[in-house]
Design an enzyme around this catalytic site. Structure first.
Site, PDB file in Angstrom:
ATOM      1  N   HIS A  61      -8.059   1.636   1.918  1.00 53.85           N
ATOM      2  CA  HIS A  61      -7.961   1.204   3.315  1.00 53.85           C
ATOM      3  C   HIS A  61      -8.852   2.065   4.225  1.00 53.85           C
ATOM      4  CE1 HIS A  61      -5.082  -1.215   6.062  1.00 53.85           C
ATOM      5  NE2 HIS A  61      -6.235  -1.040   6.663  1.00 53.85           N
ATOM      6  N   GLU A  82       0.842  -1.211   0.000  1.00 51.97           N
ATOM      7  CA  GLU A  82       0.000   0.000   0.000  1.00 51.97           C
ATOM      8  C   GLU A  82       0.871   1.253   0.000  1.00 51.97           C
ATOM      9  OE1 GLU A  82      -2.708  -0.349   3.285  1.00 51.97           O
ATOM     10  OE2 GLU A  82      -3.861  -1.947   2.318  1.00 51.97           O
TER      11      GLU A  82
END
Length: 531
Positions: free
Chosen positions: A282, A264
């Protein structure tokens, strides 16, 4: 509650105002964000508590400088930005707020599932481009479909409750919950391989551990229904992204809804190029309510500690009087090590745990501290939610696992002996251990085979035929894999029959190497464990 206004609290990361207001009723509160470590070290001595989120690093140096600190709180689930070992050495309780984002994650998962089923993000983007392509975005209904939930912790349970109300059938996989417990939720429990074959939608809610990494992989995807849809709002890495991409391109997987990724931000992921994938950055815990919940939770725990009460979600608070701490701490360490070892040896769903105290320990009033440590060792490696001394028994009972303590004067010749027995739906295993001194903690038997094992580092435990050459085969495989053997012990009951071998190794052993060891003639089983 007898609070004194002298208590001073430092809030060093942005915290919801509701939590701050609770503290201000009885404490002096300073909100000072973006402090450097040097600045924090300089000011922390003036405070009785510090509350953080993920931005502030509460290092050992900060804790050492906090001569008045009585509480460290994390408004969220993780405490990896807090040096809990340093806090424990100082006797400072550290607590988090693990349940505050449960509903946020639950609702986000369901929102993602519905959005994927009805192609809502794609249709929105199309219409904003002034396109009217209704047939392109034909969706599917959730009604009477089967949802497979992999992981039946807090979030998995809440999802089950809501989709059952939507007339979905729910099947679940969780090796640490009983069928009876699952049935009470309206969930049919099955193993992972069964679940992926019958589910129309699959959502994952396990922690990311070596055991759950790529829990959904190419092999399991191949056995899924054509047109299955996958959701991951838990942790990146539970689903093998390469295998998922291939399934999406081939049409085996009709769609995916992802809030988390192995790396990420996932800007280089080919998944972002597919029209049948919807994504969010997220956002599982990103709701106003979740941030309020974690702030209120950690604020209330702070006030409880100031009042001389335990923090509900403490991760390091001793549970025995100070005069018993030195005696009990090594046994607590042993109990946790035994639990951590056992959970890596057993297979199947855990049904019952028994802790047997022998010798002088059978007369000690504080063995529950050791029991909680053993339960923490059993559950912490495999559950997504944090397991600590405070909530270990609750988490165990929540999963329908029976816990018993037994005392006996018998101690197999030792002054004290702890035996931990775990029963699953397929097997039973026991580990025993003792403490000779705080620096000499030992596992004394596994499954009835006597040994003198130091419960540290990486070990391979195998059951094999007690014949020449069998041990050598395993050693040769490790040598070819450049894995050094640091120590070895063997135990047997009768010559020429089944025996046990414990190999201490200097590094983690890849799964492929373990599989090769298991295939050798004379080796009945082999397990790798990390302590």
């Amino acid at each position: 509650m007898g609070f004194r206004l002298k208590f001073k609290v430092l809030v060093s990361d942005p915290l919801a105002e509701e939590g701050i207001e609770i503290l201000r009723e009885t404490c002096d509160v300073d909100v000072r964000t973006d402090l450097t470590e040097e600045q924090l070290i300089d000011v922390i001595k003036d405070y009785d508590a510090i509350l953080v989120r993920s931005g502030t690093e509460v290092t050992a140096a900060v804790i050492e400088a906090g001569t008045n600190l009585k509480f460290i709180g994390r408004a969220g689930a993780g405490v990896d930005n807090i040096d809990t070992e340093a806090a424990t050495r100082r006797g400072i309780p550290v607590a988090n707020a693990p349940s505050g984002n449960t509903m946020a994650a639950t609702e986000h998962t369901i929102a993602m599932m519905l959005s994927m089923a009805r192609n809502i993000p794609q249709a929105t983007a199309s219409l904003k481009k002034k396109e009217w392509k209704r047939s392109k975005f034909m969706g599917v209904e959730l009604n009477e479909k089967t949802l497979g939930i992999m992981g039946l912790g807090r979030i998995g349970r809440e999802i089950a409750k809501r989709v059952i109300a939507m007339d979905m059938k729910v099947v679940g996989y969780d090796p640490f919950i009983t069928k009876e417990n699952a049935a009470q939720m309206g969930v049919e429990l099955m193993d992972a391989d069964e679940l992926v074959k019958v589910a129309d939608f699959i959502t994952v809610h396990t922690p990311l551990t070596p055991e759950t990494k790529h829990l959904i992989n190419a092999a399991r995807i191949a056995t899924m229904k054509d047109g299955v849809r996958l959701i991951n709002c838990a942790r990146g890495g539970i689903i093998d992204e390469k295998a998922m991409y291939d399934g999406l391109v081939s049409g085996k997987i009709a769609g995916a809804a992802l809030d988390v990724f192995e790396n990420e931000p996932p800007f280089d992921s080919p998944l972002l190029t597919l029209d049948n994938v919807i994504v969010t950055p997220h956002l599982g815990a990103s709701t106003v309510e979740a941030q309020k919940n974690v702030a209120v939770s950690v604020a209330k725990q702070c006030l409880a500690v100031f009042a001389g009460e335990p923090a509900k979600y403490a991760v390091n608070v001793p549970m025995v009087p100070p005069d018993q701490q030195e005696l009990m701490e090594p046994y607590a360490v042993l109990g946790e090590k035994m639990g951590r070892l056992l959970v890596q040896l057993v297979e199947g769903r855990m049904e019952a745990v028994e802790v047997i105290y022998g010798g002088d320990l059978s007369k000690n009033r504080f063995t529950r501290y050791i029991t909680r440590s053993a339960l923490k060792g059993l559950l912490d490696p495999i559950l997504r939610e944090p397991v600590n001394f405070v909530n270990a028994e609750y988490v165990t009972r929540e999963r329908g696992i029976r816990v018993a303590e037994t005392v006996t004067e018998a101690a197999q010749g030792f002054k004290n002996l702890i035996t931990l027995r775990v029963k699953t739906d397929t097997m039973e295993e026991t580990v025993s251990g003792t403490v000779f001194s705080k620096d000499r903690i030992r596992i004394t038997s596994i499954g009835g085979y006597t040994m003198d094992m130091v419960p540290e580092g990486c070990v391979i435990i195998s059951r094999h035929l007690d014949k020449p050459g069998v041990i050598g085969r395993a050693s040769t495989i490790l040598g070819e894999a450049q894995i050094n053997i640091a120590g070895m012990q063997v135990g047997r009951v009768k010559r020429g029959e089944e025996a046990i071998m414990v190999l201490n190794v200097d590094a983690e052993v890849p799964q492929a190497v373990m599989e090769e060891i298991r295939t050798k003639v004379g080796i009945f089983s082999a397990k790798f464990a990390k302590l």
